[in-house]
Design a protein around this motif. Structure first.
Motif, PDB file in Angstrom:
ATOM      1  N   TYR A   3      19.644  14.782  -0.515  1.00  0.00           N
ATOM      2  CA  TYR A   3      21.041  14.379  -0.380  1.00  0.00           C
ATOM      3  C   TYR A   3      21.597  14.958   0.924  1.00  0.00           C
ATOM      4  O   TYR A   3      21.061  15.925   1.479  1.00  0.00           O
ATOM      5  CB  TYR A   3      21.865  14.860  -1.579  1.00  0.00           C
ATOM      6  N   VAL A  33      28.284  16.063   1.029  1.00  0.00           N
ATOM      7  CA  VAL A  33      28.658  16.620  -0.276  1.00  0.00           C
ATOM      8  C   VAL A  33      29.761  17.666  -0.099  1.00  0.00           C
ATOM      9  O   VAL A  33      30.750  17.683  -0.843  1.00  0.00           O
ATOM     10  CB  VAL A  33      27.420  17.239  -0.964  1.00  0.00           C
ATOM     11  N   LEU A  62      28.311  19.556  -5.273  1.00  0.00           N
ATOM     12  CA  LEU A  62      27.271  18.939  -6.091  1.00  0.00           C
ATOM     13  C   LEU A  62      27.774  18.658  -7.506  1.00  0.00           C
ATOM     14  O   LEU A  62      27.476  17.605  -8.092  1.00  0.00           O
ATOM     15  CB  LEU A  62      26.033  19.839  -6.135  1.00  0.00           C
ATOM     16  N   TRP A 115      29.947  15.571  -7.349  1.00  0.00           N
ATOM     17  CA  TRP A 115      29.129  14.364  -7.143  1.00  0.00           C
ATOM     18  C   TRP A 115      28.415  13.977  -8.433  1.00  0.00           C
ATOM     19  O   TRP A 115      28.439  12.809  -8.844  1.00  0.00           O
ATOM     20  CB  TRP A 115      28.133  14.631  -6.024  1.00  0.00           C
ATOM     21  N   ILE A 116      27.812  14.939  -9.110  1.00  0.00           N
ATOM     22  CA  ILE A 116      27.081  14.648 -10.349  1.00  0.00           C
ATOM     23  C   ILE A 116      28.036  14.125 -11.415  1.00  0.00           C
ATOM     24  O   ILE A 116      27.702  13.192 -12.162  1.00  0.00           O
ATOM     25  CB  ILE A 116      26.344  15.911 -10.832  1.00  0.00           C
ATOM     26  N   SER A 124      25.578   6.896  -5.333  1.00  0.00           N
ATOM     27  CA  SER A 124      26.065   7.641  -6.483  1.00  0.00           C
ATOM     28  C   SER A 124      24.950   8.552  -6.979  1.00  0.00           C
ATOM     29  O   SER A 124      23.766   8.331  -6.697  1.00  0.00           O
ATOM     30  CB  SER A 124      26.478   6.688  -7.603  1.00  0.00           C
ATOM     31  N   HIS A 125      25.332   9.586  -7.730  1.00  0.00           N
ATOM     32  CA  HIS A 125      24.288  10.468  -8.250  1.00  0.00           C
ATOM     33  C   HIS A 125      23.385   9.723  -9.213  1.00  0.00           C
ATOM     34  O   HIS A 125      22.166   9.978  -9.255  1.00  0.00           O
ATOM     35  CB  HIS A 125      24.907  11.685  -8.944  1.00  0.00           C
ATOM     36  N   PHE A 178      20.872   8.030  -7.086  1.00  0.00           N
ATOM     37  CA  PHE A 178      19.966   9.044  -6.539  1.00  0.00           C
ATOM     38  C   PHE A 178      18.897   9.395  -7.578  1.00  0.00           C
ATOM     39  O   PHE A 178      17.694   9.420  -7.286  1.00  0.00           O
ATOM     40  CB  PHE A 178      20.784  10.268  -6.156  1.00  0.00           C
ATOM     41  N   CYS A 179      19.328   9.644  -8.810  1.00  0.00           N
ATOM     42  CA  CYS A 179      18.389   9.966  -9.894  1.00  0.00           C
ATOM     43  C   CYS A 179      17.450   8.803 -10.181  1.00  0.00           C
ATOM     44  O   CYS A 179      16.249   9.007 -10.414  1.00  0.00           O
ATOM     45  CB  CYS A 179      19.151  10.328 -11.162  1.00  0.00           C
ATOM     46  N   THR A 185      15.850  17.476  -9.339  1.00  0.00           N
ATOM     47  CA  THR A 185      16.226  16.338 -10.173  1.00  0.00           C
ATOM     48  C   THR A 185      15.044  15.884 -11.015  1.00  0.00           C
ATOM     49  O   THR A 185      15.194  15.571 -12.209  1.00  0.00           O
ATOM     50  CB  THR A 185      16.740  15.186  -9.296  1.00  0.00           C
TER      51      THR A 185
END
Length: 222
Positions: free
Chosen positions: A81, A86, A115, A118-119, A130-131, A134-135, A164
């Motif tokens: 990221y 962030v 973080l 964001w999460i 978006s988180h 990302f995941c 992650t």
């Protein structure tokens, strides 16, 4: 059953204008890891990395110690990221240079806050997915690996994607990935065993290649 070896890049250039560049120590860390893996008699059936310069340089240095590796598969989902984005999302004013212990601690307190936001979906850092997306990219990489049962897979990435992946495999809340991320050391080895159905955590944040007195000052975090 196969084994996925996840490697965080070597020490980069924290505090410099271009963080995305291995330091001289970072290259040595990764070369030493390659020597360790070679001396264990490991052979890899597949190699993966992100597109970042520090990831490519880390894999190159590792190969210097290990010897020839299979052709590399490049996955942008393995990129870190954007920590600056962030931080800006929760702290628009520039942070002071992290050139003292107090400033360093302040930087990482703000990063933790960023973080978390964001999460939790409270911010949308500029230029970042978006988180959830990302995941999803990291889970797609893990799904790809599971389709190669019986293989040894080497993956070079960064702290965020590796944390992650660990949280996903453990079924942990994604907020837990923040502290997992900030504990992962440069060139550290994390191992998952896998079969076509699942991954399982075997080791985490291990530095077996630096477990000797002459490498006592080689362990770094940034």
């Amino acid at each position: 059953m196969g084994t996925l070896y996840l490697v965080r890049h070597g020490q980069a250039s924290f505090g410099a204008a271009n963080y995305d560049q291995l330091s001289e120590l970072g290259a040595r860390q990764c070369t030493r890891l390659g020597e360790y893996l070679r001396d264990k008699g490991l052979r890899f059936d597949a190699v993966m990395r992100g597109t970042l310069q520090r990831q490519a340089q880390s894999l190159h240095a590792l190969e210097q110690g290990f010897g020839s590796l299979p052709e590399v598969s490049v996955w942008p989902a393995l990129n870190e990221y954007d920590s600056s984005a962030v931080v800006r999302a929760v702290h628009p004013a520039p942070l002071p240079p992290a050139d003292s212990p107090a400033a360093y601690r302040h930087h990482f307190r703000v990063l933790r806050d960023g973080l978390t936001a964001w999460i939790e979906g409270r911010t949308a850092p500029e230029g970042m997915p978006s988180h959830a997306d990302f995941c999803a990219g990291i889970v797609a990489v893990l799904d790809h690996v599971r389709r190669a049962p019986g293989a040894n897979v080497l993956l070079v990435s960064s702290g965020g994607p590796i944390a992650t992946a660990v949280a996903a495999v453990l079924g942990a809340p994604m907020l837990a990935s923040i502290e997992i991320n900030l504990r992962i050391r440069n060139s550290a080895l994390t191992e998952f065993t896998f079969n076509p159905k699942r991954h399982a955590l075997q080791t985490f944040n291990h530095l077996p290649h630096l477990d000797a007195p002459q490498y006592a000052d080689w362990a770094t975090y940034a």
